[in-house]
Design a protein around this motif. Structure first.
Motif, mmCIF file in Angstrom:
data_model
loop_
_atom_site.group_PDB
_atom_site.id
_atom_site.type_symbol
_atom_site.label_atom_id
_atom_site.label_comp_id
_atom_site.label_asym_id
_atom_site.label_seq_id
_atom_site.Cartn_x
_atom_site.Cartn_y
_atom_site.Cartn_z
ATOM 1 N N GLU A 297 -1.533 -0.622 2.315
ATOM 2 C CA GLU A 297 -0.400 -0.194 3.226
ATOM 3 C C GLU A 297 -0.585 -1.009 4.525
ATOM 4 O O GLU A 297 -1.712 -0.455 4.941
ATOM 5 N N GLN B 216 6.276 -0.549 7.841
ATOM 6 C CA GLN B 216 5.197 -0.704 6.753
ATOM 7 C C GLN B 216 5.674 -1.369 5.570
ATOM 8 O O GLN B 216 6.723 -1.365 5.009
ATOM 9 N N LEU C 205 3.699 -2.489 1.342
ATOM 10 C CA LEU C 205 2.893 -2.281 0.546
ATOM 11 C C LEU C 205 2.590 -3.458 -0.142
ATOM 12 O O LEU C 205 3.270 -4.379 -0.741
#
Length: 175
Positions: free
Chosen positions: A132, A167, A169
């Motif tokens: 992340e 953010q 992933l």
């Protein structure tokens, strides 16, 4: 990978003269909720099981109003584009047309999943790491350098993100 290479030849399109009951039977047999309606080489539209159930099942589907007019992908469209189209419209099939918009065939969700499962190292043995990080810190080359320095190889990777945050992933499958 282009759409033309993923056409499934197991499901046949409907003709306007076929009844709603015939359409439902084919959908049930093929485990799909949508089918293209084709007249000769011309794609007329896509019918859903819900469209059929709103009409008289004994009537020809050519007389039905369709909730989906003519969703399709072109034969040269990339697999990512057709995935986006299927997901956006919630389809179980997507018709494929040529440059003149003549019907060539269709791609089913099932055939798409089979392609992905065999093509993107899902079956390869290995481990999965999910990182992340902020979008601005992402650099696949840097991640690959660190992984490589540990004597490990990245087999595949993909990114998922939430548009409401900064953010992402980073999903890595490693050997």
């Amino acid at each position: 990978m282009k759409a033309l290479n993923l056409i499934s030849h197991t499901v046949t399109p409907l003709k306007t003269s076929q009844s709603g009951q015939e359409a439902l039977d084919i959908m049930s047999d093929q485990y799909v909720q949508h089918l293209p309606i084709v007249n000769n080489e011309q794609l007329l539209g896509v019918i859903s099981d819900e469209d059929v159930l709103e009409h008289d099942l004994s009537e020809p589907i050519g007389s039905y109003l369709l909730s989906l007019q003519r969703p399709f992908v072109k034969e040269t469209d990339h697999i990512f584009d057709l995935m986006a189209q299927i997901a956006r419209l919630g389809l179980t099939i997507i018709p494929v047309v040529d440059q003149e918009e003549n019907y060539l065939g269709m791609i089913t969700q099932h055939s798409l999943l089979e392609y992905f499962s065999g093509s993107f190292s899902f079956a390869e043995p290995g481990s999965i790491i999910v990182l992340e990080m902020s979008k601005r810190d992402y650099a696949l080359s840097e991640i690959a350098r660190v992984v490589d320095s540990e004597g490990v190889t990245i087999i595949s990777s993909f990114i998922s993100s939430d548009d409401s945050t900064d953010q992402i992933l980073v999903h890595l499958k490693i050997n």
